[in-house]
Design an enzyme around this catalytic site. Structure first.
Site, mmCIF file in Angstrom:
data_model
loop_
_atom_site.group_PDB
_atom_site.id
_atom_site.type_symbol
_atom_site.label_atom_id
_atom_site.label_comp_id
_atom_site.label_asym_id
_atom_site.label_seq_id
_atom_site.Cartn_x
_atom_site.Cartn_y
_atom_site.Cartn_z
ATOM 1 N N PRO A 2 27.640 47.790 27.409
ATOM 2 C CA PRO A 2 28.485 48.868 26.884
ATOM 3 C C PRO A 2 29.396 49.428 27.964
ATOM 4 O O PRO A 2 28.994 49.568 29.122
ATOM 5 C CB PRO A 2 27.460 49.915 26.422
ATOM 6 C CG PRO A 2 26.209 49.151 26.190
ATOM 7 C CD PRO A 2 26.210 48.039 27.200
ATOM 8 N N GLU A 3 30.626 49.738 27.602
ATOM 9 C CA GLU A 3 31.554 50.332 28.560
ATOM 10 C C GLU A 3 31.341 51.840 28.595
ATOM 11 O O GLU A 3 30.596 52.418 27.795
ATOM 12 C CB GLU A 3 32.993 49.959 28.194
ATOM 13 C CG GLU A 3 33.175 48.443 28.134
ATOM 14 C CD GLU A 3 34.551 47.967 28.555
ATOM 15 O OE1 GLU A 3 35.292 48.728 29.198
ATOM 16 O OE2 GLU A 3 34.887 46.802 28.262
ATOM 17 N N LYS A 52 28.568 54.291 33.614
ATOM 18 C CA LYS A 52 27.641 53.673 32.678
ATOM 19 C C LYS A 52 26.218 54.230 32.822
ATOM 20 O O LYS A 52 25.263 53.658 32.286
ATOM 21 C CB LYS A 52 27.655 52.160 32.870
ATOM 22 C CG LYS A 52 29.053 51.570 32.619
ATOM 23 C CD LYS A 52 29.102 50.076 32.813
ATOM 24 C CE LYS A 52 30.520 49.560 32.588
ATOM 25 N NZ LYS A 52 30.621 48.092 32.701
ATOM 26 N N ARG A 192 27.055 57.124 44.790
ATOM 27 C CA ARG A 192 27.323 55.680 44.839
ATOM 28 C C ARG A 192 28.393 55.261 43.841
ATOM 29 O O ARG A 192 28.850 54.117 43.872
ATOM 30 C CB ARG A 192 26.042 54.896 44.550
ATOM 31 C CG ARG A 192 24.911 55.175 45.514
ATOM 32 C CD ARG A 192 23.850 54.081 45.449
ATOM 33 N NE ARG A 192 23.245 53.974 44.124
ATOM 34 C CZ ARG A 192 22.107 54.565 43.777
ATOM 35 N NH1 ARG A 192 21.473 55.343 44.648
ATOM 36 N NH2 ARG A 192 21.591 54.382 42.579
ATOM 37 N N ASN A 233 34.974 45.059 31.093
ATOM 38 C CA ASN A 233 35.860 43.901 31.042
ATOM 39 C C ASN A 233 37.050 44.106 30.113
ATOM 40 O O ASN A 233 38.163 43.655 30.393
ATOM 41 C CB ASN A 233 35.064 42.661 30.621
ATOM 42 C CG ASN A 233 35.688 41.383 31.142
ATOM 43 O OD1 ASN A 233 36.495 41.406 32.063
ATOM 44 N ND2 ASN A 233 35.311 40.267 30.545
ATOM 45 N N ARG A 326 32.841 36.885 35.502
ATOM 46 C CA ARG A 326 33.317 37.483 34.253
ATOM 47 C C ARG A 326 34.636 36.842 33.838
ATOM 48 O O ARG A 326 35.438 36.425 34.683
ATOM 49 C CB ARG A 326 33.524 39.006 34.412
ATOM 50 C CG ARG A 326 32.293 39.761 34.847
ATOM 51 C CD ARG A 326 31.169 39.703 33.832
ATOM 52 N NE ARG A 326 31.565 40.308 32.564
ATOM 53 C CZ ARG A 326 31.439 41.615 32.299
ATOM 54 N NH1 ARG A 326 30.954 42.442 33.213
ATOM 55 N NH2 ARG A 326 31.792 42.084 31.118
#
Length: 337
Positions: A2-3, A52, A192, A233, A326
């Site tokens: 999931p984005e 995410k 991070r 993506n 990807r």
């Protein structure tokens, strides 16, 4: 995977469904039993997303500030296989599922939560039999029998965590990460991560500076969560096309102006995703009419999953190449620089 907009959508749905309520927590699978025991009976203080990652604070009472030392944070990263599924009675307006592989948010049959940020299916068990097609009660026979009391369903699959309120349950399966943290632990995770265009504290200059310090191609940098948090993506491919940027140009050779244009393009695209559950990036004037046979994506995306099909702006066949594991999609003509 999931984005980022999906995680923000999930945070808003959880906040609306459970915010301010004490919840029962359990781990039917058993792998999060100790964590669930700590959360059991605690009040959910809301939920928030950064990229995410989902962060959910719990405390012994509803009026605690999230930085109180008594607050325990639940951090979840869905990864490739994680998913939340929901079920409840007629007062529990929730999406049926958020995450992978059951990515159903935004499909036909759902409608928005009252304050936005989620969606609902009209077929949940215990639904008011007098409800109309949009889930709103309509006048009917006053003698009609009341709906049967809702009962939580048996867990399906390997449920890592079940959160149960008065009117419904949320089941988490297959996450890449599910852990409890204190405030410093949350801060360490967030340090991070790069800035998130969907957060009020999202810092465009931090993204620009991070990208311009690197020689890696900008098409890879947009997927680096330490540079930009939340884009996946689809958003990577689409915003590079929309800003006319070659995905192979090194970050330190992309102008500050163009990087800011990428940030400013991503933000409304991702906000639309939060509002609707869809990723749609094609400007209305570029949508072909009628849609080409076998190219339904032309109504949603410029380049993503459109390999070999004509660019919606110049007609050049869309190209594809595997980059860092990807699939990358771009128009060789519109994104020549």
């Amino acid at each position: 995977m999931p984005e980022g907009h999906t995680i923000h959508r999930l945070a808003a749905a959880l906040s609306e469904l459970y915010g301010g309520q004490p919840l029962r927590a359990s781990s039917p699978q058993g792998r999060f039993a100790a964590g669930a025991e700590r959360l059991d009976g605690q009040v959910m203080l809301g939920a928030q997303a950064h990229g995410k990652h989902l962060f959910v604070p719990f405390g012994p009472q509803a009026d605690l500030a999230v930085d109180d030392e008594a607050v325990t944070w639940l951090r979840i990263h869905l990864g490739l296989y994680g998913s939340w599924t929901f079920d409840g009675d007629s007062q529990f307006t929730a999406p049926h599922a958020i995450g992978a592989p059951r990515r159903r948010v935004g499909e036909r049959g759902e409608y928005a939560l009252a304050r936005g940020g989620g969606s609902a299916l009209s077929g949940l068990r215990g639904e008011d039999p007098q409800a109309g097609p949009e889930g709103v009660a309509v006048p009917g026979d006053p003698a009609a029998p009341a709906p049967l009391p809702w009962q939580p369903p048996e867990p399906r699959g390997a449920v890592r965590l079940r959160l149960q309120g008065e009117h419904g349950v949320a089941d988490l399966t297959g996450p890449a990460a599910c852990e409890l943290l204190d405030a410093e632990g949350v801060a360490a995770v967030r340090r991070r991560l790069g800035p998130d265009p969907l957060r009020p504290d999202g810092d465009a200059q931090a993204f620009v500076s991070a990208a311009r310090r690197r020689r890696k191609a900008v098409g890879e940098l947009l997927m680096d969560q330490s540079v930009l948090a939340g884009a996946g993506n689809i958003y990577r491919a689409e915003t590079l096309f929309r800003t006319g940027t070659s995905p192979f140009r090194p970050g330190n050779r992309v102008s500050e102006q163009r990087l800011r244009a990428i940030w400013e393009d991503l933000r409304p695209l991702m906000e639309y995703g939060v509002d609707t559950g869809f990723i749609t990036t094609v400007d209305e004037q570029d949508v072909p009419e009628p849609l080409p046979s076998g190219d339904q994506e032309a109504g949603r995306w410029y380049v993503y999953h459109r390999t070999g099909r004509p660019c919606l702006r110049c007609g050049t066949p869309i190209a594809e190449k595997e980059v860092a594991g990807r699939r990358l999609f771009w128009c060789p003509r519109c994104q020549a620089r």
